[in-house]
Write a protein that holds these residues in place. Sequence first.
Motif, PDB file in Angstrom:
ATOM      1  N   SER A  21      13.092 -65.824 -22.537  1.00 38.66           N
ATOM      2  CA  SER A  21      12.054 -65.697 -21.569  1.00 38.66           C
ATOM      3  C   SER A  21      10.759 -65.871 -22.030  1.00 38.66           C
ATOM      4  O   SER A  21       9.735 -66.045 -21.404  1.00 38.66           O
ATOM      5  N   ASN A  84       4.361 -69.679 -16.876  1.00 43.28           N
ATOM      6  CA  ASN A  84       4.799 -68.126 -16.804  1.00 43.28           C
ATOM      7  C   ASN A  84       3.571 -67.391 -16.921  1.00 43.28           C
ATOM      8  O   ASN A  84       3.563 -66.238 -17.146  1.00 43.28           O
ATOM      9  N   ILE A  87       3.623 -64.791 -14.410  1.00 41.96           N
ATOM     10  CA  ILE A  87       4.690 -63.680 -14.721  1.00 41.96           C
ATOM     11  C   ILE A  87       4.315 -62.818 -15.637  1.00 41.96           C
ATOM     12  O   ILE A  87       4.767 -61.524 -15.736  1.00 41.96           O
ATOM     13  N   LEU A 110      12.653 -61.902  -8.450  1.00 40.68           N
ATOM     14  CA  LEU A 110      12.320 -63.568  -8.591  1.00 40.68           C
ATOM     15  C   LEU A 110      11.577 -64.084  -7.368  1.00 40.68           C
ATOM     16  O   LEU A 110      10.914 -65.068  -7.677  1.00 40.68           O
ATOM     17  N   THR A 113       7.901 -64.229  -8.231  1.00 41.48           N
ATOM     18  CA  THR A 113       7.321 -65.272  -9.084  1.00 41.48           C
ATOM     19  C   THR A 113       6.752 -66.586  -8.432  1.00 41.48           C
ATOM     20  O   THR A 113       5.991 -67.169  -9.134  1.00 41.48           O
ATOM     21  N   GLU A 141       6.963 -59.825 -15.727  1.00 44.40           N
ATOM     22  CA  GLU A 141       7.777 -60.089 -16.946  1.00 44.40           C
ATOM     23  C   GLU A 141       8.456 -58.945 -17.403  1.00 44.40           C
ATOM     24  O   GLU A 141       9.583 -59.010 -17.700  1.00 44.40           O
ATOM     25  N   TRP A 155      16.937 -64.197 -18.735  1.00 38.21           N
ATOM     26  CA  TRP A 155      16.024 -64.926 -17.799  1.00 38.21           C
ATOM     27  C   TRP A 155      14.957 -65.920 -18.533  1.00 38.21           C
ATOM     28  O   TRP A 155      14.708 -65.518 -19.636  1.00 38.21           O
ATOM     29  N   TYR A 156      14.746 -67.044 -17.977  1.00 38.00           N
ATOM     30  CA  TYR A 156      13.957 -67.895 -18.449  1.00 38.00           C
ATOM     31  C   TYR A 156      13.405 -68.826 -17.625  1.00 38.00           C
ATOM     32  O   TYR A 156      13.921 -68.873 -16.371  1.00 38.00           O
ATOM     33  N   ILE A 157      12.187 -69.540 -17.744  1.00 35.64           N
ATOM     34  CA  ILE A 157      11.830 -70.501 -16.927  1.00 35.64           C
ATOM     35  C   ILE A 157      12.109 -71.983 -17.527  1.00 35.64           C
ATOM     36  O   ILE A 157      11.877 -72.095 -18.841  1.00 35.64           O
ATOM     37  N   ILE A 162      13.177 -70.955 -11.994  1.00 36.14           N
ATOM     38  CA  ILE A 162      13.474 -69.798 -13.091  1.00 36.14           C
ATOM     39  C   ILE A 162      14.874 -69.489 -12.992  1.00 36.14           C
ATOM     40  O   ILE A 162      15.638 -69.713 -11.966  1.00 36.14           O
ATOM     41  N   TYR A 163      15.551 -68.996 -14.188  1.00 36.30           N
ATOM     42  CA  TYR A 163      16.962 -68.654 -14.009  1.00 36.30           C
ATOM     43  C   TYR A 163      17.077 -67.415 -14.369  1.00 36.30           C
ATOM     44  O   TYR A 163      16.438 -66.862 -15.425  1.00 36.30           O
TER      45      TYR A 163
END
Length: 232
Positions: A21, A84, A87, A110, A113, A141, A155-157, A162-163
């Motif tokens: 993340s 991010n 976030i 989500l 964001t 975050e 989770w990550y961008i 975004i995942y």
Amino acid sequence: GVVLDSDQYNIEFSVNRSSNSSSNGAEIKLLYINDDTFNLFKQDYEIQIIAGYRKGIIGLIFLGNIDEIEKERDSVIILATEKNADIKNNSIIESFTPNTKQSDIVKKLLNTTGLDVGKFHINPENDYQLYRGETFHGTVEESLDKMASKTNCIWYIKKDLIYFHPANYEYDKTFINADSGLLEFNKKNEDEYILVSKLNHTLDENMILEVEYEENKKIDVDSSMWNKKFSL
């Protein structure tokens, strides 16, 4: 936006990526520019890197926002991170009623964001109802980190998406060999490899890379935990 093409400008860049993340970052340098070109860049502006080869694959390598701009005589260095900032900095105060499913909570987070979702999945055994509900007082975050821990997810961008999913969830698969850019492939130790290839935007985190390292000799490499660096 304005497009600066490497046919007309001397452009160097380096992009560091990882599957977590924290922000993926880019350093971009333009050489031999005038003040008009320098003034195109402003802090917090969006910046994209699209790169590849004329007789090959061209695609999006990086999409983020400018953090710092450093001027050096007739050149400029731009430091950027993926999108991010909101976030990390935006606060959220949100309460969920008792017996709300964890997936419903994550979906709501989500949505805050403003990013489209690339992949979203929580394994059924971790998607239980929270008997006492849940309350968030902090940044987006921190809230996503909290729910990732509860659901055993990451989770990550990546490239403006975004995942949120388990670390080993539904890997995409990409093939690479000498014809598609593979330059070197060597074993570092028992479970690590060093791969060098031509620039290829399809090589990403959280995927299975099928490597044909010799003719008719292939191996699948799990890239979920790899560190990757693009440069040109």
